[in-house]
Design a protein around this motif. Structure first.
Motif, PDB file in Angstrom:
ATOM      1  N   ALA A  99       0.788  -1.225   0.000  1.00 39.82           N
ATOM      2  CA  ALA A  99       0.000   0.000   0.000  1.00 39.82           C
ATOM      3  C   ALA A  99       0.818   1.271   0.000  1.00 39.82           C
ATOM      4  O   ALA A  99       0.337   2.315  -0.448  1.00 39.82           O
ATOM      5  CB  ALA A  99      -0.941  -0.005   1.210  1.00 39.82           C
ATOM      6  N   ASN A 100       2.070   1.208   0.487  1.00 41.84           N
ATOM      7  CA  ASN A 100       2.881   2.423   0.600  1.00 41.84           C
ATOM      8  C   ASN A 100       4.105   2.421  -0.295  1.00 41.84           C
ATOM      9  O   ASN A 100       4.952   3.308  -0.188  1.00 41.84           O
ATOM     10  CB  ASN A 100       3.317   2.600   2.061  1.00 41.84           C
ATOM     11  N   ALA A 101       4.203   1.442  -1.178  1.00 42.59           N
ATOM     12  CA  ALA A 101       5.420   1.287  -1.973  1.00 42.59           C
ATOM     13  C   ALA A 101       5.363   2.059  -3.288  1.00 42.59           C
ATOM     14  O   ALA A 101       4.326   2.101  -3.956  1.00 42.59           O
ATOM     15  CB  ALA A 101       5.664  -0.190  -2.268  1.00 42.59           C
ATOM     16  N   GLU A 102       6.517   2.622  -3.631  1.00 45.95           N
ATOM     17  CA  GLU A 102       6.702   3.149  -4.980  1.00 45.95           C
ATOM     18  C   GLU A 102       7.038   1.978  -5.892  1.00 45.95           C
ATOM     19  O   GLU A 102       7.817   1.096  -5.541  1.00 45.95           O
ATOM     20  CB  GLU A 102       7.850   4.156  -4.992  1.00 45.95           C
ATOM     21  N   LEU A 103       6.428   1.942  -7.068  1.00 46.74           N
ATOM     22  CA  LEU A 103       6.714   0.906  -8.052  1.00 46.74           C
ATOM     23  C   LEU A 103       7.681   1.462  -9.084  1.00 46.74           C
ATOM     24  O   LEU A 103       7.438   2.525  -9.669  1.00 46.74           O
ATOM     25  CB  LEU A 103       5.426   0.448  -8.741  1.00 46.74           C
ATOM     26  N   VAL A 104       8.778   0.723  -9.321  1.00 47.78           N
ATOM     27  CA  VAL A 104       9.807   1.159 -10.259  1.00 47.78           C
ATOM     28  C   VAL A 104       9.957   0.087 -11.338  1.00 47.78           C
ATOM     29  O   VAL A 104      10.184  -1.089 -11.039  1.00 47.78           O
ATOM     30  CB  VAL A 104      11.154   1.384  -9.544  1.00 47.78           C
ATOM     31  N   VAL A 105       9.823   0.507 -12.592  1.00 48.08           N
ATOM     32  CA  VAL A 105       9.924  -0.411 -13.721  1.00 48.08           C
ATOM     33  C   VAL A 105      10.476   0.364 -14.912  1.00 48.08           C
ATOM     34  O   VAL A 105      10.321   1.591 -15.001  1.00 48.08           O
ATOM     35  CB  VAL A 105       8.544  -1.038 -14.041  1.00 48.08           C
ATOM     36  N   ALA A 106      11.119  -0.324 -15.824  1.00 51.30           N
ATOM     37  CA  ALA A 106      11.695   0.338 -16.987  1.00 51.30           C
ATOM     38  C   ALA A 106      10.604   0.922 -17.885  1.00 51.30           C
ATOM     39  O   ALA A 106       9.564   0.295 -18.119  1.00 51.30           O
ATOM     40  CB  ALA A 106      12.552  -0.633 -17.784  1.00 51.30           C
ATOM     41  N   GLN A 107      10.855   2.114 -18.390  1.00 54.48           N
ATOM     42  CA  GLN A 107       9.921   2.765 -19.307  1.00 54.48           C
ATOM     43  C   GLN A 107       9.617   1.877 -20.504  1.00 54.48           C
ATOM     44  O   GLN A 107       8.453   1.747 -20.918  1.00 54.48           O
ATOM     45  CB  GLN A 107      10.523   4.092 -19.795  1.00 54.48           C
ATOM     46  N   ARG A 108      10.643   1.254 -21.059  1.00 54.33           N
ATOM     47  CA  ARG A 108      10.452   0.419 -22.245  1.00 54.33           C
ATOM     48  C   ARG A 108       9.573  -0.796 -21.933  1.00 54.33           C
ATOM     49  O   ARG A 108       8.765  -1.218 -22.757  1.00 54.33           O
ATOM     50  CB  ARG A 108      11.805  -0.026 -22.801  1.00 54.33           C
TER      51      ARG A 108
END
Length: 320
Positions: free
Chosen positions: A159-168
Motif C-alpha cells: 500500500a505504501n510502496a513506490e513501483l519502479v519499472v523500466a519505461q520500455r
C-alpha cells in the motif's frame, strides 16, 4: 508455442513440485504454510531470498533443445528430468538497508497454480508487513514477477510502496497496437500485466535506461527476455550483488548451453546476446549474483568452462 496463461498452467502439471529442507532455511508455521526464506548479510544490507514456489519447464519449451546433449549435461550434476521437464524455482528478494525496505519482484500470487504464490507468506515469516515496503523494483512484467503486486481483492498488496519499472517495459505492455498484433491466446499476458500494475499508477517511477533505481541500486538494461527486462546491482557499502532477473531460467542446462532459450523469451537472439554479455561480465568481475530462477537460495558466482559457463553456488554458511 503460444505464450498464454493456459500454456503456463499446463507446464505446472508436467512435473511434480520438488521439496526443499535443511540448512539455514526459515519456514513459516503460523505465518503461512509453505513459506521458505533464506536471509544473509551483505555489507550494510540484509537480503532475504523469498521462494514463491516451483514450476516445471517442459523440454518442448526450450528452443534449441537436444536430448542427447541435455542428458550429457545432466549426467555431470544432480539435476534430473521428470516427465520431460525440469523444475525451476521462482524467487523474489527483500533488501533492507539504511532504514528502507526494497522488494525485487513479487512472485505469482494466485496467477499460476497451487505450487506457487508463497512470497507473501515468506515476507510474513520474515516479520515484514507488506505496508512496510518502501520500493518495489520489477525486473519485468511477466506474471511470475508482477503477480504478487495485487492483493486478493485486486488492490495494491504494497500500500505504501513506490513501483519502479523500466519505461520500455511499461510501454510494451501498455501499447494497444502491440496488443492487437499478438495472437489472441497471448493477450492474457497483457491483461495480467496491466492489472497487476494499475493500482500503483499514482506512485509509479519509470526508469529511463541505466541509472539509480533506488538508493544503493543501479538499474542494468538486460533486453531480450522482454523488451525492458532489467537487472539491478546492489552496492551494499562496498559489497555488491547482481540481481539478474530471468537471464537464466535453467541452472541445470543454460550455463552449459547458453544458446538455449525458452519459449517465453520475446527475442531469443537478443536474449542470448544479453546473456553472454552478462555472463562474461560476471566472470571478469567475479560478481556475486542471484536470479529469479536460479536454484534456491540462488546465490553464487559464474565460472568460465571452455566456450560455456558453470554455476558455483555459494556455500550454505554464506547465509549465517
Amino acid at each position: 508455442m503460444t505464450i498464454n496463461r493456459r500454456a503456463f498452467l499446463s507446464t505446472l502439471a508436467a512435473a511434480p513440485v520438488l521439496s526443499l529442507g535443511g540448512g539455514a532455511v526459515a519456514r513459516a508455521e503460523a505465518a503461512g504454510a509453505g513459506a521458505i526464506t533464506h536471509g544473509f548479510t551483505l555489507g550494510d544490507a540484509r537480503v532475504t531470498v523469498l521462494l514463491d514456489g516451483h514450476l516445471p519447464v517442459g523440454t518442448q519449451l526450450i528452443n534449441g533443445y537436444d536430448e542427447a546433449r541435455a542428458q550429457q549435461v545432466l549426467a555431470q550434476g544432480l539435476h534430473r528430468m521428470q516427465d520431460n521437464a525440469l523444475t525451476i524455482p521462482v524467487n523474489g528478494y527483500l533488501v533492507e538497508r539504511a532504514g528502507r525496505r526494497v522488494l525485487i519482484d513479487t512472485g505469482t500470487a494466485q496467477l499460476m497454480g497451487p505450487g506457487l504464490g508463497a512470497l507473501h507468506a515468506g515476507l510474513a515469516a520474515a516479520g515484514v508487513a507488506p505496508d512496510s515496503i518502501d520500493t518495489v523494483l520489477l525486473t519485468h512484467m511477466h506474471p511470475d514477477h508482477a503477480g504478487g503486486l495485487l492483493a486478493a481483492d485486486g488492490t495494491a498488496a504494497f500500500a505504501n510502496a513506490e513501483l519502479v519499472v523500466a519505461q520500455r517495459e511499461w510501454d510494451f505492455w501498455h501499447d494497444d497496437a502491440i496488443l492487437a498484433s499478438v495472437p489472441e491466446g497471448s493477450r492474457g499476458f497483457f491483461d495480467m500485466a496491466r492489472r497487476a500494475v494499475a493500482p500503483y499508477a499514482d506512485r509509479l517511477r519509470l526508469l529511463q535506461g541505466e541509472g539509480e533505481a533506488a538508493p544503493g541500486f543501479t538499474a542494468l538494461d538486460l533486453p531480450g527476455h522482454t523488451p525492458g527486462h532489467t537487472g539491478f546491482m546492489l552496492d551494499a557499502g562496498g559489497e555488491g550483488l547482481l540481481f539478474w532477473g530471468d537471464l537464466i531460467h535453467s541452472t541445470a542446462l543454460q550455463f552449459a548451453e547458453p544458446g538455449w532459450t525458452i519459449a517465453f523469451d520475446a527475442d531469443p537472439a537478443q536474449t542470448v546476446t544479453t546473456r553472454r554479455r552478462m555472463l562474461d561480465r560476471a566472470v571478469a568481475d567475479n560478481l556475486l549474483v542471484t536470479g529469479a530462477h536460479l536454484d534456491f537460495p540462488a546465490l553464487g558466482r559464474v565460472l568460465r568452462q571452455g566456450e560455456a559457463y558453470a554455476w558455483q553456488a555459494a556455500p550454505w554458511q554464506f547465509g549465517l
